[in-house]
Design an enzyme around this catalytic site. Structure first.
Site, PDB file in Angstrom:
ATOM      1  N   ARG A 149     -11.122   0.580  14.883  1.00  0.00           N
ATOM      2  CA  ARG A 149     -10.588   1.248  13.457  1.00  0.00           C
ATOM      3  C   ARG A 149     -11.444   0.487  12.598  1.00  0.00           C
ATOM      4  NH1 ARG A 149      -5.171   0.865  10.575  1.00  0.00           N
ATOM      5  NH2 ARG A 149      -5.125  -1.173  10.773  1.00  0.00           N
ATOM      6  N   HIS A 200      -6.159  -7.484  13.036  1.00  0.00           N
ATOM      7  CA  HIS A 200      -4.723  -6.394  13.189  1.00  0.00           C
ATOM      8  C   HIS A 200      -4.433  -6.152  14.602  1.00  0.00           C
ATOM      9  CE1 HIS A 200      -1.797  -4.552  11.012  1.00  0.00           C
ATOM     10  NE2 HIS A 200      -1.907  -3.260  12.206  1.00  0.00           N
ATOM     11  N   TYR A 243      14.007  31.716   4.354  1.00  0.00           N
ATOM     12  CA  TYR A 243      12.846  32.337   4.785  1.00  0.00           C
ATOM     13  C   TYR A 243      12.691  32.740   6.437  1.00  0.00           C
ATOM     14  CZ  TYR A 243      10.165  31.446   0.402  1.00  0.00           C
ATOM     15  OH  TYR A 243      10.158  31.117  -0.679  1.00  0.00           O
ATOM     16  N   ARG A 258       0.808 -11.027   7.009  1.00  0.00           N
ATOM     17  CA  ARG A 258       1.077  -9.206   6.504  1.00  0.00           C
ATOM     18  C   ARG A 258       2.549  -9.192   6.789  1.00  0.00           C
ATOM     19  NH1 ARG A 258      -4.027  -9.570   9.205  1.00  0.00           N
ATOM     20  NH2 ARG A 258      -3.475  -7.978  10.387  1.00  0.00           N
ATOM     21  N   CYS A 310      12.524  24.931   1.990  1.00  0.00           N
ATOM     22  CA  CYS A 310      11.549  25.101   1.391  1.00  0.00           C
ATOM     23  C   CYS A 310      10.357  24.599   0.819  1.00  0.00           C
ATOM     24  CB  CYS A 310      12.202  25.897   0.197  1.00  0.00           C
ATOM     25  SG  CYS A 310      13.428  27.766   1.526  1.00  0.00           S
ATOM     26  N   MET A 311       9.703  24.299  -0.309  1.00  0.00           N
ATOM     27  CA  MET A 311       8.825  23.492  -1.132  1.00  0.00           C
ATOM     28  C   MET A 311      10.146  22.690  -2.013  1.00  0.00           C
ATOM     29  SD  MET A 311       5.651  23.630  -3.729  1.00  0.00           S
ATOM     30  CE  MET A 311       4.890  24.778  -1.930  1.00  0.00           C
ATOM     31  N   ASP A 312      11.007  23.243  -2.293  1.00  0.00           N
ATOM     32  CA  ASP A 312      11.693  22.720  -3.934  1.00  0.00           C
ATOM     33  C   ASP A 312      13.100  22.841  -3.310  1.00  0.00           C
ATOM     34  OD1 ASP A 312       8.700  22.401  -5.412  1.00  0.00           O
ATOM     35  OD2 ASP A 312       9.049  24.859  -5.433  1.00  0.00           O
ATOM     36  N   LYS A 320       0.797  -1.132   0.379  1.00  0.00           N
ATOM     37  CA  LYS A 320       0.402   0.261  -0.107  1.00  0.00           C
ATOM     38  C   LYS A 320       1.124   1.764  -0.147  1.00  0.00           C
ATOM     39  CE  LYS A 320      -0.477   0.263   5.288  1.00  0.00           C
ATOM     40  NZ  LYS A 320      -1.340   0.018   5.784  1.00  0.00           N
TER      41      LYS A 320
END
Length: 390
Positions: free
Chosen positions: A146, A175, A275, A231, A323-325, A48
């Protein structure tokens, strides 16, 4: 998907940041977990969240050849993607999707988890109309609160839906919340509740398919509860779910994170970086280097001014807000604390997670700085960075 022969000058064509996935390590880990499971018992590999950020389609193919019997996903679309990639082994969605997903489940032969009557009957009805029998796994809520049926309701639930010829119970599972504990009252209680539900079905003469309750830590810490299938999730990718499992199995990290320097500069003393100027250059001959990795790539902003990277054969402090990137790190050109000391240059290789000959930065190291778990670290890095399979 990209692949290459390891080369010191490697970088993706369009951006100097990437994730490397070690196929040999993944194959090794899969076989190691297969060896932890008793003979004739099945192994369900959890892929997943794009295989915890590692790339589900490629990882599933490797696992299928290394001992996986079935696969587990979190969403129907994750299962569909595996089918389109050529995965033919059974696939289980680890929750009950909305009824609107039933056509896709039937078209791609994906098993849902089931715990509500309305969904179960809708699944059976649509399967019958298609002249099919839909397999599903019954979920028992033994204490996680859950998903799933309460243990005392399992028999009545089955009796309400079993008239439908379009349904087949292929498994029953729960689980564990505390499987990483070597001994624990909560684990024992959950297991007892689960087995009571299984016994109720057996006593009533109802088929329940594969019985499975062991997750990654339970597979090795509680071998007596392996039953028909285990699992295995995070352990496949070379990471431990808890410190308690470390003495029992040797794992190899599958993911590492890399970048190349895109800019270097030696600012004046007192100059700020990024920043908010949360870092200011404290003295002369501090080099600031930029790499194209930011919080949109999974490098959490909470790591700002806390983490290190490996560059030019040394550990370097990340500085300024991430920063973001992009983010920056500092090289102290006057320090005597490193094995070698030279300015970094544009194009130099930087390791954000992984190791060189002298240093190592692990997913657990990063998780500790973030006050989270290694699962989240790899999932985050897998979101946008290009994956390179080595």
């Amino acid at each position: 998907m990209a692949s290459y022969s390891p080369d010191a000058s490697y970088a993706p064509d369009t951006r100097w940041s990437w994730v490397e996935i070690d196929q040999g390590a993944l194959r090794y880990n899969t076989r190691a977990w297969r060896n932890c499971i008793a003979p004739r018992k099945k192994m369900m590999c959890v892929v997943k969240a794009d295989a915890y950020g590692h790339g589900a389609a490629t990882c599933a193919k490797i696992m299928a050849n290394a001992g996986a019997d079935q696969f587990a996903v979190a969403t129907v679309l994750e299962g569909v993607a595996l089918r389109k990639a050529g995965i033919t082994k059974p696939i289980l969605v680890l929750s009950e999707p909305p009824a609107t997903a039933i056509p896709a489940l039937l078209e791609y032969n994906i098993m849902p988890s089931v715990y509500t009557k309305d969904f179960a009957l809708a699944l059976g009805e649509q399967a019958s109309l298609a002249h099919r029998v839909a397999s599903y796994h019954l979920v028992v809520d033994t204490g996680m609160n859950r998903i799933g049926l309460q243990p005392q309701d399992v028999l009545e639930f089955r009796q309400m839906i079993d008239f439908h010829r379009g349904l087949e119970c292929a498994g029953i599972f729960t689980h564990f919340a505390t499987a990483d504990e070597l001994q624990g009252w909560d684990f024992d209680l959950q297991y007892s509740r689960f087995m009571n539900a299984v016994s109720a079905l057996e006593d009533a003469g109802l088929e329940h398919g594969l019985v499975h309750c062991n997750n990654t830590p339970a597979t090795i810490l509680h071998p007596a509860t392996q039953h028909d299938m285990c699992r295995v999730g995070i352990g496949l990718y070379g990471l431990h779910a808890a410190q308690t499992t470390m003495p029992y199995i040797d794992l190899r990290p599958v993911m590492s994170v890399h970048a190349r320097v895109t800019r270097t500069h030696i600012p004046a003393v007192g100059d700020g970086v990024s920043y908010g100027f949360t870092y200011r250059v404290p003295k002369q001959n501090i080099q600031i280097a930029t790499i194209p990795v930011g919080y949109a790539d999974g490098l959490s902003r909470v790591l700002s001014n806390k983490m290190q990277v490996i560059a030019a054969g040394q550990l370097c402090q990340q500085v300024g807000r991430i920063c973001m990137d992009q983010c920056m790190f500092a090289v102290d050109l006057t320090s005597r604390s490193y094995n070698q000391q030279r300015p970094v240059a544009i194009g130099d290789h930087v390791i954000l997670m992984g190791s060189d000959d002298n240093y190592s930065i692990t997913a657990d190291d990063i998780a500790a700085l973030r006050n989270t778990i290694n699962y989240e670290v790899t999932c985050n890095f897998g979101m946008r960075l290009e994956k390179v399979y080595v």
